[in-house]
Design an enzyme around this catalytic site. Structure first.
Site, mmCIF file in Angstrom:
data_model
loop_
_atom_site.group_PDB
_atom_site.id
_atom_site.type_symbol
_atom_site.label_atom_id
_atom_site.label_comp_id
_atom_site.label_asym_id
_atom_site.label_seq_id
_atom_site.Cartn_x
_atom_site.Cartn_y
_atom_site.Cartn_z
ATOM 1 N N ARG A 60 0.845 -1.205 0.000
ATOM 2 C CA ARG A 60 0.000 0.000 0.000
ATOM 3 C C ARG A 60 0.882 1.257 0.000
ATOM 4 O O ARG A 60 0.612 2.226 -0.665
ATOM 5 C CB ARG A 60 -0.918 0.065 1.232
ATOM 6 C CG ARG A 60 -1.695 -1.180 1.601
ATOM 7 C CD ARG A 60 -3.074 -1.186 0.998
ATOM 8 N NE ARG A 60 -3.052 -1.563 -0.400
ATOM 9 C CZ ARG A 60 -2.767 -2.783 -0.853
ATOM 10 N NH1 ARG A 60 -2.474 -3.765 -0.037
ATOM 11 N NH2 ARG A 60 -2.766 -3.032 -2.150
ATOM 12 N N ASN A 95 -9.153 7.804 6.015
ATOM 13 C CA ASN A 95 -8.137 7.293 5.093
ATOM 14 C C ASN A 95 -6.755 7.311 5.725
ATOM 15 O O ASN A 95 -6.425 8.210 6.498
ATOM 16 C CB ASN A 95 -8.131 8.109 3.794
ATOM 17 C CG ASN A 95 -9.432 7.931 3.034
ATOM 18 O OD1 ASN A 95 -10.168 6.993 3.306
ATOM 19 N ND2 ASN A 95 -9.700 8.829 2.112
ATOM 20 N N HIS A 112 -7.984 6.930 11.625
ATOM 21 C CA HIS A 112 -7.590 5.522 11.505
ATOM 22 C C HIS A 112 -6.089 5.347 11.278
ATOM 23 O O HIS A 112 -5.654 4.286 10.831
ATOM 24 C CB HIS A 112 -8.379 4.852 10.373
ATOM 25 C CG HIS A 112 -9.823 4.635 10.717
ATOM 26 N ND1 HIS A 112 -10.787 4.335 9.792
ATOM 27 C CD2 HIS A 112 -10.476 4.681 11.914
ATOM 28 C CE1 HIS A 112 -11.967 4.213 10.392
ATOM 29 N NE2 HIS A 112 -11.810 4.421 11.676
ATOM 30 N N CYS A 120 6.254 2.144 17.811
ATOM 31 C CA CYS A 120 6.898 1.146 18.667
ATOM 32 C C CYS A 120 5.852 0.626 19.649
ATOM 33 O O CYS A 120 5.189 1.409 20.326
ATOM 34 C CB CYS A 120 8.070 1.765 19.428
ATOM 35 S SG CYS A 120 8.758 0.637 20.666
ATOM 36 N N CYS A 139 13.611 -1.700 15.706
ATOM 37 C CA CYS A 139 12.869 -0.500 16.076
ATOM 38 C C CYS A 139 13.846 0.666 16.213
ATOM 39 O O CYS A 139 14.967 0.492 16.660
ATOM 40 C CB CYS A 139 12.149 -0.759 17.400
ATOM 41 S SG CYS A 139 11.365 0.717 18.046
ATOM 42 N N THR A 180 -17.859 7.645 1.995
ATOM 43 C CA THR A 180 -17.750 6.639 3.066
ATOM 44 C C THR A 180 -19.034 5.822 3.111
ATOM 45 O O THR A 180 -20.127 6.374 2.988
ATOM 46 C CB THR A 180 -17.396 7.295 4.426
ATOM 47 O OG1 THR A 180 -17.386 6.286 5.437
ATOM 48 C CG2 THR A 180 -18.333 8.416 4.820
ATOM 49 N N ALA A 221 -16.807 11.800 -6.591
ATOM 50 C CA ALA A 221 -16.249 12.815 -5.685
ATOM 51 C C ALA A 221 -15.597 13.955 -6.457
ATOM 52 O O ALA A 221 -15.732 15.120 -6.076
ATOM 53 C CB ALA A 221 -15.236 12.158 -4.742
HETATM 54 P P1 NAD Z 1 -15.619 1.960 2.055
HETATM 55 O O1 NAD Z 1 -14.729 1.325 1.046
HETATM 56 O O2 NAD Z 1 -16.354 1.088 2.998
HETATM 57 O O3 NAD Z 1 -16.687 2.843 1.269
HETATM 58 C C1 NAD Z 1 -16.312 3.693 0.238
HETATM 59 C C2 NAD Z 1 -17.546 4.480 -0.225
HETATM 60 O O4 NAD Z 1 -17.086 5.375 -1.225
HETATM 61 C C3 NAD Z 1 -18.641 3.612 -0.839
HETATM 62 O O5 NAD Z 1 -19.897 3.963 -0.265
HETATM 63 C C4 NAD Z 1 -18.607 3.976 -2.323
HETATM 64 O O6 NAD Z 1 -19.908 4.056 -2.905
HETATM 65 C C5 NAD Z 1 -17.987 5.368 -2.298
HETATM 66 N N1 NAD Z 1 -17.227 5.692 -3.496
HETATM 67 C C6 NAD Z 1 -16.486 4.865 -4.269
HETATM 68 N N2 NAD Z 1 -15.941 5.546 -5.287
HETATM 69 C C7 NAD Z 1 -16.344 6.833 -5.141
HETATM 70 C C8 NAD Z 1 -16.118 8.027 -5.890
HETATM 71 N N3 NAD Z 1 -15.357 8.035 -6.988
HETATM 72 N N4 NAD Z 1 -16.699 9.168 -5.462
HETATM 73 C C9 NAD Z 1 -17.500 9.189 -4.354
HETATM 74 N N5 NAD Z 1 -17.740 8.088 -3.607
HETATM 75 C C10 NAD Z 1 -17.169 6.936 -4.005
HETATM 76 O O7 NAD Z 1 -14.731 3.034 2.805
HETATM 77 P P2 NAD Z 1 -14.821 3.692 4.235
HETATM 78 O O8 NAD Z 1 -16.240 3.991 4.566
HETATM 79 O O9 NAD Z 1 -13.802 4.770 4.216
HETATM 80 O O10 NAD Z 1 -14.322 2.554 5.250
HETATM 81 C C11 NAD Z 1 -13.255 1.736 4.909
HETATM 82 C C12 NAD Z 1 -12.099 1.632 5.878
HETATM 83 O O11 NAD Z 1 -10.967 1.184 5.119
HETATM 84 C C13 NAD Z 1 -11.686 2.959 6.494
HETATM 85 O O12 NAD Z 1 -11.549 2.715 7.831
HETATM 86 C C14 NAD Z 1 -10.306 3.299 5.910
HETATM 87 O O13 NAD Z 1 -9.379 3.498 6.955
HETATM 88 C C15 NAD Z 1 -9.824 2.055 5.198
HETATM 89 N N6 NAD Z 1 -9.320 2.327 3.808
HETATM 90 C C16 NAD Z 1 -8.595 3.453 3.535
HETATM 91 C C17 NAD Z 1 -8.160 3.707 2.235
HETATM 92 C C18 NAD Z 1 -7.336 4.950 1.959
HETATM 93 O O14 NAD Z 1 -6.608 5.389 2.830
HETATM 94 N N7 NAD Z 1 -7.440 5.557 0.764
HETATM 95 C C19 NAD Z 1 -8.462 2.815 1.211
HETATM 96 C C20 NAD Z 1 -9.202 1.660 1.527
HETATM 97 C C21 NAD Z 1 -9.622 1.433 2.837
#
Ligand code: NAD
Length: 234
Positions: A60, A95, A112, A120, A139, A180, A221
């Protein structure tokens, strides 16, 4: 919204970074980048197979640092809004990527955790990192191998900055959730906390989530976020 807001909290999720090329986490099938979440995003998974977890976050991190991953117009619109808005503004993100800060957002909390940090497990000291890690990496504070873990909140762990987030939610008059799914708590309940102060609650998302916001705007978005925040400044 009838009157201009004075205090805004924005929550973002994986959907805001999707058009930058970072996969969302698909709660429906419980997979994140083809791994069962309990394997790569839980303390139990880390205990069972730390090398797999290190490698998952190494991948990642390498992706996040590659040239093709950049902030998109939705990240930029939030940063511009924060600079132009005269009231109070807090951005809370679920994110773990750094695209909000790269776009210029400043008042930002990563609830998160962050992909570019390790912690550590003995001292709780947090280190910036950009390189790959393995179980044998010593570490930086206690020099023991195996003591560093990703600075990420895993399932079953307490999200970060919750006092500051709850305070801001309780005094905001506008709460906006972007990209989200509303499946991960406590973030999924933020719009209800914001209602303590009768805040207007708005969801900007690609798909319908079934959450009870006052207003829903559906679309990508990169299109709906710049349009929504430009209008708020008028
Ligand atoms: P989720 O994946 O559960 O939901 C993502 C939401 O975004 C969905 O409802 C989807 O319809 C919407 N979506 C997808 N593409 C989109 C776009 N182009 N424009 C607008 N909306 C769009 O994500 P979440 O609710 O953030 O929960 C997932 C968990 O996973 C979080 O806790 C996060 O920490 C982690 N995560 C983070 C990342 C990152 O840092 N980019 C990536 C994946 C997962």
């Amino acid at each position: 919204m009838h009157t201009a807001p004075n205090s805004i909290v924005v929550l973002t999720g994986a959907g805001i970074s999707a058009e930058s090329g970072i996969e969302t986490f698909r709660a429906a099938d419980g997979l994140w980048a083809n791994h069962p979440v309990e394997e790569v995003a839980s303390p139990q998974g880390f205990k069972r197979n730390p090398q797999l977890v290190y490698e998952f976050y190494n991948q990642r991190r390498r992706q996040l640092m590659s040239e093709e991953i950049r902030p998109n117009p939705a990240h930029s619109a939030l940063a511009k809004f924060e600079h132009d808005f005269a009231g109070s503004f807090l951005l809370v993100t679920q994110n773990i990527d750094n695209l909000h800060e790269r776009a210029g957002s400043e008042n930002l909390l990563h609830m998160h955790g962050e992909l570019l940090k390790m912690r550590c497990q003995n001292s709780q000291m947090v280190f910036d990192i950009s390189e790959d890690f393995s179980f044998d990496t010593p570490c930086r504070c206690c020099h023991s191998p195996g003591n560093l873990r990703p600075h990420i909140v895993w399932f079953g762990e307490m999200p970060m900055h919750m006092n500051r987030i709850n305070e801001a939610l309780e005094r905001c008059d506008l709460f906006v959730a972007i990209g989200t799914s509303g499946n991960v708590y406590p973030a999924a309940g933020f719009y209800q906390t914001a209602r303590v102060n009768s805040a207007q609650t708005v969801e900007l998302n690609l798909d319908k989530t079934g959450s009870g916001f006052d207003q829903h705007i559906y679309g990508k978005a990169t299109e709906i976020v710049p349009a929504y925040f430009a209008k708020l400044l008028l």
